[in-house]
Design a protein around this motif. Structure first.
Motif, PDB file in Angstrom:
ATOM      1  N   ASP A   1      16.581 -27.874 -11.213  1.00  0.00           N
ATOM      2  CA  ASP A   1      17.799 -27.041 -11.074  1.00  0.00           C
ATOM      3  C   ASP A   1      17.882 -26.018 -12.208  1.00  0.00           C
ATOM      4  O   ASP A   1      18.435 -24.928 -12.043  1.00  0.00           O
ATOM      5  CB  ASP A   1      19.059 -27.932 -11.098  1.00  0.00           C
ATOM      6  N   CYS A   2      17.325 -26.398 -13.355  1.00  0.00           N
ATOM      7  CA  CYS A   2      17.352 -25.460 -14.508  1.00  0.00           C
ATOM      8  C   CYS A   2      16.207 -24.446 -14.428  1.00  0.00           C
ATOM      9  O   CYS A   2      16.019 -23.632 -15.325  1.00  0.00           O
ATOM     10  CB  CYS A   2      17.231 -26.230 -15.823  1.00  0.00           C
ATOM     11  N   GLY A   3      15.379 -24.580 -13.369  1.00  0.00           N
ATOM     12  CA  GLY A   3      14.268 -23.622 -13.234  1.00  0.00           C
ATOM     13  C   GLY A   3      13.028 -24.035 -14.008  1.00  0.00           C
ATOM     14  O   GLY A   3      12.190 -23.207 -14.374  1.00  0.00           O
ATOM     15  N   ILE A   4      12.919 -25.346 -14.254  1.00  0.00           N
ATOM     16  CA  ILE A   4      11.779 -25.853 -15.051  1.00  0.00           C
ATOM     17  C   ILE A   4      11.007 -26.866 -14.201  1.00  0.00           C
ATOM     18  O   ILE A   4      11.578 -27.880 -13.772  1.00  0.00           O
ATOM     19  CB  ILE A   4      12.292 -26.541 -16.341  1.00  0.00           C
ATOM     20  N   HIS A   5       9.701 -26.610 -13.941  1.00  0.00           N
ATOM     21  CA  HIS A   5       8.968 -27.599 -13.124  1.00  0.00           C
ATOM     22  C   HIS A   5       8.109 -28.517 -13.990  1.00  0.00           C
ATOM     23  O   HIS A   5       7.622 -29.540 -13.526  1.00  0.00           O
ATOM     24  CB  HIS A   5       8.103 -26.928 -12.044  1.00  0.00           C
ATOM     25  N   LEU A   6       7.918 -28.175 -15.267  1.00  0.00           N
ATOM     26  CA  LEU A   6       7.261 -29.106 -16.187  1.00  0.00           C
ATOM     27  C   LEU A   6       7.796 -28.888 -17.597  1.00  0.00           C
ATOM     28  O   LEU A   6       7.829 -27.754 -18.089  1.00  0.00           O
ATOM     29  CB  LEU A   6       5.739 -28.961 -16.197  1.00  0.00           C
ATOM     30  N   LEU A   7       8.199 -30.002 -18.207  1.00  0.00           N
ATOM     31  CA  LEU A   7       8.686 -29.968 -19.593  1.00  0.00           C
ATOM     32  C   LEU A   7       7.598 -30.562 -20.486  1.00  0.00           C
ATOM     33  O   LEU A   7       7.214 -31.723 -20.333  1.00  0.00           O
ATOM     34  CB  LEU A   7       9.985 -30.784 -19.702  1.00  0.00           C
ATOM     35  N   ASP A   8       7.075 -29.742 -21.375  1.00  0.00           N
ATOM     36  CA  ASP A   8       5.925 -30.141 -22.230  1.00  0.00           C
ATOM     37  C   ASP A   8       6.390 -29.983 -23.680  1.00  0.00           C
ATOM     38  O   ASP A   8       6.602 -28.871 -24.160  1.00  0.00           O
ATOM     39  CB  ASP A   8       4.746 -29.206 -21.911  1.00  0.00           C
ATOM     40  N   VAL A   9       6.532 -31.146 -24.375  1.00  0.00           N
ATOM     41  CA  VAL A   9       7.114 -31.125 -25.726  1.00  0.00           C
ATOM     42  C   VAL A   9       6.046 -31.488 -26.768  1.00  0.00           C
ATOM     43  O   VAL A   9       5.316 -32.484 -26.584  1.00  0.00           O
ATOM     44  CB  VAL A   9       8.286 -32.138 -25.822  1.00  0.00           C
ATOM     45  N   SER A  10       5.930 -30.680 -27.798  1.00  0.00           N
ATOM     46  CA  SER A  10       5.021 -31.024 -28.903  1.00  0.00           C
ATOM     47  C   SER A  10       5.833 -31.197 -30.180  1.00  0.00           C
ATOM     48  O   SER A  10       6.141 -30.221 -30.874  1.00  0.00           O
ATOM     49  CB  SER A  10       3.964 -29.931 -29.093  1.00  0.00           C
TER      50      SER A  10
ATOM     51  N   ARG B   1       5.995 -34.277 -20.722  1.00  0.00           N
ATOM     52  CA  ARG B   1       4.632 -34.428 -21.289  1.00  0.00           C
ATOM     53  C   ARG B   1       4.794 -34.308 -22.795  1.00  0.00           C
ATOM     54  O   ARG B   1       5.354 -33.315 -23.280  1.00  0.00           O
ATOM     55  CB  ARG B   1       3.714 -33.320 -20.768  1.00  0.00           C
ATOM     56  N   ARG B   2       4.344 -35.301 -23.540  1.00  0.00           N
ATOM     57  CA  ARG B   2       4.481 -35.247 -25.008  1.00  0.00           C
ATOM     58  C   ARG B   2       3.104 -35.214 -25.647  1.00  0.00           C
ATOM     59  O   ARG B   2       2.244 -36.019 -25.311  1.00  0.00           O
ATOM     60  CB  ARG B   2       5.233 -36.492 -25.509  1.00  0.00           C
ATOM     61  N   ARG B   3       2.892 -34.227 -26.519  1.00  0.00           N
ATOM     62  CA  ARG B   3       1.641 -34.149 -27.271  1.00  0.00           C
ATOM     63  C   ARG B   3       2.009 -33.889 -28.738  1.00  0.00           C
ATOM     64  O   ARG B   3       2.362 -32.785 -29.111  1.00  0.00           O
ATOM     65  CB  ARG B   3       0.739 -33.006 -26.765  1.00  0.00           C
ATOM     66  N   SER B   4       1.907 -34.934 -29.585  1.00  0.00           N
ATOM     67  CA  SER B   4       2.285 -34.770 -31.005  1.00  0.00           C
ATOM     68  C   SER B   4       1.090 -34.238 -31.782  1.00  0.00           C
ATOM     69  O   SER B   4      -0.051 -34.651 -31.548  1.00  0.00           O
ATOM     70  CB  SER B   4       2.685 -36.139 -31.576  1.00  0.00           C
ATOM     71  N   HIS B   5       1.346 -33.322 -32.653  1.00  0.00           N
ATOM     72  CA  HIS B   5       0.277 -32.787 -33.524  1.00  0.00           C
ATOM     73  C   HIS B   5       0.872 -32.548 -34.914  1.00  0.00           C
ATOM     74  O   HIS B   5       2.073 -32.255 -35.041  1.00  0.00           O
ATOM     75  CB  HIS B   5      -0.260 -31.455 -32.984  1.00  0.00           C
TER      76      HIS B   5
ATOM     77  N   TYR C   1       7.001 -23.347 -16.296  1.00  0.00           N
ATOM     78  CA  TYR C   1       6.463 -24.398 -17.188  1.00  0.00           C
ATOM     79  C   TYR C   1       7.127 -24.125 -18.542  1.00  0.00           C
ATOM     80  O   TYR C   1       7.003 -23.016 -19.088  1.00  0.00           O
ATOM     81  CB  TYR C   1       4.950 -24.220 -17.275  1.00  0.00           C
ATOM     82  N   LEU C   2       7.853 -25.117 -19.071  1.00  0.00           N
ATOM     83  CA  LEU C   2       8.541 -24.915 -20.362  1.00  0.00           C
ATOM     84  C   LEU C   2       7.799 -25.651 -21.476  1.00  0.00           C
ATOM     85  O   LEU C   2       7.677 -26.885 -21.443  1.00  0.00           O
ATOM     86  CB  LEU C   2       9.990 -25.419 -20.287  1.00  0.00           C
ATOM     87  N   LYS C   3       7.321 -24.886 -22.440  1.00  0.00           N
ATOM     88  CA  LYS C   3       6.654 -25.487 -23.603  1.00  0.00           C
ATOM     89  C   LYS C   3       7.645 -25.489 -24.772  1.00  0.00           C
ATOM     90  O   LYS C   3       8.217 -24.454 -25.119  1.00  0.00           O
ATOM     91  CB  LYS C   3       5.397 -24.673 -23.991  1.00  0.00           C
ATOM     92  N   VAL C   4       7.809 -26.673 -25.356  1.00  0.00           N
ATOM     93  CA  VAL C   4       8.766 -26.837 -26.459  1.00  0.00           C
ATOM     94  C   VAL C   4       8.012 -27.285 -27.711  1.00  0.00           C
ATOM     95  O   VAL C   4       7.179 -28.192 -27.653  1.00  0.00           O
ATOM     96  CB  VAL C   4       9.818 -27.925 -26.110  1.00  0.00           C
ATOM     97  N   VAL C   5       8.286 -26.613 -28.812  1.00  0.00           N
ATOM     98  CA  VAL C   5       7.792 -27.110 -30.106  1.00  0.00           C
ATOM     99  C   VAL C   5       8.990 -27.686 -30.868  1.00  0.00           C
ATOM    100  O   VAL C   5      10.064 -27.071 -30.900  1.00  0.00           O
ATOM    101  CB  VAL C   5       7.147 -25.956 -30.933  1.00  0.00           C
TER     102      VAL C   5
END
Lengths: 579, 579
Positions: A229-238, A261-265, A301-305
């Motif tokens: 609904d927010c217009g996001i089909h994938l939430l990818d958090v680093s 999706r979580r990818r810690s770096h 696709y929303l990429k979050v840092v």
């Protein structure tokens, strides 16, 4: 649960949005209300002294005090800014923009629950954290009692009975059996207990879904729909790999872990090429299977840092990967986001792009700061919304009023017009964070006592979906030690301080997830564990030889909900020679 | 160029397909014609002696002699088989199946050009091979002359003039300048010359496209269309990393290099997960951009494994990664192909699948053997078509007759009905291979003299699109030394024999391709080079310290036709301390 805002089309309208003057007075009123009662005064005085000492450490200009009359945006306010406070956009029409952008929280601690706080969830998360961390914290006391028994005639039976009762598993028989010959190898027992405690909590996570966030759960399905609904089909958090951010998804942002999706770096410096590959996989699935929605839908696709900082000790307890320099941490995360978007736009045709979001986390209070992105993901590094200020400013409102106010502040804080979906998404994040702000205050009476590192084990490899607790795990997300050595060296250095300084070993859990659908993948995952195990032994030979670093090798089929499988360990009994 | 067969719909019909009896007699007739003329007799006698000696090495049953009357399929014929020769399928209706499946070539060498041989292409490829290999082969003689001059008064000028004339580049001034102080570091000069020779041939490859196979060339466009006509939208070939297969694409199969994805691995053991990712990228591009064709087209992704064997010395010169065991090499390659297909079919919906093809290459003659796949990619490990037999059997036909005969033999050799497109594709490969069989015979008078390894440098990393010559490069295709150590160890072991035994260093060219469209990718590629360089120095410290292993670090933007860029080397002059 916080009711989601009416989103489609219109801006989230608060029933009766307070005027700016009302809000400013609410802020000052909130501050005066928070004088502690007599009994609380004693308890918090020692803590205030500690806080005052830390605040004194903050360099001039970093801890911007509340500027009388105009609650400046989260920027160090210079003379030049006086004319136009960072958050107010003149050309945005007469909005009653809410001035909630203090960079440094100087607000006292309020013990009243915020109207948006989910007390039931807080109770559940608290029980889970205390249960899991309790397991690890009972190890040393238990081993101290076992140590005292080592010369008892029925030592082994007593030790096993005691350990089973206290920790819920047995100690390694082959180590106990040598207690008569040589002093009990307490280091090995400690590592064994950490590995077994990890195994038990990992098993429970996948079997019982204690955080109520597994794939297919109601929470996950609702949140996934909310994202669409927010217009996001994938939430990818680093998030940064620092253990103090391991709980970012499930606690600080209150997002069902399977919905992200979580990818810690280290330093949140995610791998651009790897993330472009993930974007391709996501788009392919939308094209081929219409999942999570058809590729024709205008979602992104929303990429979050998530970078981090310490409001109480910025110089020493900030992000080690960026030299505890908050601006650098934010700028590096921002640049990495821009690089990712540019890579997608350069490499694929027909308007391929992504949405970007930069969030900071105060590791002392778990309060987040959000750099609201305009419609084309433009963010201003030194302009953000601080959830803690918003928490304080809306504490005395109704839930709906608070949500509307947060949404208003978000729109006012952006450098340009925002997508309604992004406003709704950020409103939800800040609202969720209010629960976590109260959680930390309730559990610890204000900032975390362990401002620095206090992780229990290092997690190396690809996986650890089950780790969602603060300061439980230092992540070294890597395919090889050769590539991940810088991150792993930081982790080992941290644990030299935490464990080796107490003559205890560094427990390292190696994990490689695999896809059970791919023939031979499990065997390759086991081979990866063994390769990394050897590379760790090569790189930290001295620690390993002294029994000051132990490893436990695990693999897990990511297409199943089955728990991880232990496939090797430095503590395994020596193989008996076959005759 | 060989005219492509009429494909759409109908089976490729030969104008007048010779009966099976005629073909068998042609085989014996061909053998008798090949008695060498008097003058040729002397030249080939020494070679025959060598071949006899090697053939004697072959274990009993491996070198199956021509069984009188029934030219068995490429299988070691046991008594049980007598009833039904491997290649003849009773239930396939009365086809005049062509019996061309000898497992071991015992056919004598015919010097007449096959009607399908492209003599112009052979001349061009020969000039290129001799030019490039000539560069490397002139290094030692040149350095021997330079060594003799090292105490001459104008040594440096003479040495540079001589080297420029002979090899086309300068020697490193900072090494020559020390010739008066200490003996000339010939090892360093040798490594320098190998690196410079590689740089020159690499530059030329990308600037001039000497193999006429670059993206957008006529040859590449024609072949890409041919692939689509055959029902193939991506051709992905994994030869073994052995240097004797480095020329598989451009020479043995005569495929324009840009029209194929090549990933070399030891034992042809390609990475399943990585290849699934490549399949996803391919499908995504078809969905999103309709390239190379829309995803609605019923074409397939064809994965090819090329294993190898030595017809003359199977026990010692076969595939080292599979213990020089041909059956094992073929079986392992076949299983890896099946694993890849299963991974795709398990992981994606709606009939996602791939086509598979198993090819063997005789490293003595460059003749290929093809295991023709039935419609659902079923292949029989011990049933193949040997291009060399077909070359001999069709040598006296017209080009069209030969093509038709090859197509006929392919269909007869499959375990079930074949896709017409696959028949056409394999017909083209075998036809192309005829040119290469003649090429080897013309250039060397029969099997290669260097039956074993004779590589000039080791190529480590991701890239080397420009390397298409046999025994020029040993590939260690890797992201990290930690993962690629087994392959790299084999390469170092080979070069200990080839170079260190002659007191010459092992030249290692490190290459990381990157996409210039991704911000920061070039810097990360340089960092990857330096990381791998350090890991090599750690792993082979002794060789490096003795100057017996030198590295040259290069990066290249794969989205450009610009040549590789040298970004570091163990031979670089020491950095002057800044005052």
């Amino acid at each position: 649960m916080v009711r989601s805002m009416p989103l489609r089309g219109g801006r989230p309208q608060a029933p009766t949005a307070p005027t700016r003057w009302q809000l400013q007075n609410t802020v000052f009123a909130a501050e005066s209300q928070n004088q502690p009662s007599a009994s609380e005064a004693v308890v918090s005085s020692t803590r205030d002294a500690a806080l005052q000492r830390r605040r004194a450490l903050t360099t001039d200009g970093k801890a911007a005090t509340l500027v009388q009359g105009s609650v400046g945006g989260g920027r160090v306010r210079s003379a030049r800014d006086q004319r136009q406070p960072g958050w107010v956009r003149r050309d945005k029409g007469a909005t009653s923009g809410v001035p909630f952008n203090l960079s440094r929280s100087s607000l006292p601690i309020t013990n009243r629950q915020h109207p948006l706080t989910d007390t039931a969830a807080n109770a559940r998360l608290r029980a889970y954290e205390q249960e899991v961390k309790g397991r690890f914290d009972r190890i040393v006391p238990l081993l101290q009692r076992v140590s005292a028994l080592q010369h008892e005639p029925d030592f082994i039976e007593q030790a096993q009975r005691l350990t089973r009762a206290e920790l819920g598993f047995d100690l390694p028989q082959h180590i106990l059996e040598r207690a008569w010959v040589r002093p009990l190898d307490m280091r090995a027992l400690f590592a064994w207990c950490v590995f077994e405690s990890h195994r038990l909590f990992s098993d429970r996570f996948f079997q019982d879904d204690p955080l109520d966030g597994a794939a297919g759960s109601v929470a996950a399905r609702d949140f996934e729909q909310f994202l669409l609904d927010c217009g996001i089909h994938l939430l990818d958090v680093s998030p940064c790999a620092d253990g103090r951010l391991a709980h970012t998804v499930a606690y600080a942002l209150r997002i069902p872990f399977s919905a992200v999706r979580r990818r810690s770096h280290a330093g949140a410096m995610f791998d651009v090429e790897n993330t472009v590959n993930r974007w391709v996989k996501t788009e392919h699935r939308r094209h081929r299977e219409g999942m999570p929605n058809p590729s024709t839908e205008p979602t992104r696709y929303l990429k979050v840092v998530t970078y981090h900082f310490s409001s109480l000790d910025p110089q020493h307890q900030g992000c080690a990967a960026h030299g505890s320099n908050d601006e650098l941490a934010a700028a590096a995360g921002h640049q990495r986001l821009l690089d990712f978007r540019e890579a997608v736009e350069n490499s694929f045709c027909c308007g391929a792009s992504v949405d970007l979001l930069l969030i900071g986390l105060d590791t002392d209070t778990d309060a987040i700061r959000v750099h609201p992105p305009s419609r084309d993901s433009e963010m201003v590094l030194d302009q953000w919304l601080c959830a803690r200020e918003l928490h304080a400013a809306t504490a005395s409102m109704t839930a709906d009023q608070a949500m509307a106010q947060i949404a208003e502040a978000i729109e006012a804080g952006a450098s340009g017009p925002m997508e309604p979906g992004m406003v709704a998404f950020l409103t939800r994040l800040i609202a969720n964070n209010c629960s976590q702000i109260d959680y930390v205050q309730d559990l610890h009476g204000a900032p975390y006592p362990d401002a620095g590192h206090a992780e229990r084990f290092i997690g190396v490899g690809i996986g650890f979906k089950e780790v969602h607790l603060r300061n439980l795990t230092y992540f070294a997300h890597l395919d090889t030690v050769e590539e991940g050595a810088p991150d792993l060296d930081v982790g080992v250095k941290i644990f030299k301080g935490l464990n080796v300084s107490r003559d205890l070993p560094i427990p390292v859990v190696v994990r490689f997830d695999y896809s059970g659908r791919v023939p031979g993948a499990r065997e390759r995952a086991i081979a990866d564990c063994q390769r990394v195990n050897q590379a760790i032994a090569d790189r930290y030979g001295e620690l390993v030889n002294q029994g000051l670093l132990h490893t436990c090798l695990t693999v897990r089929d990511r297409n199943q909900t089955a728990p991880a499988e232990v496939v090797g360990s430095t503590l395994a009994p020596p193989l008996q020679e076959a005759h």
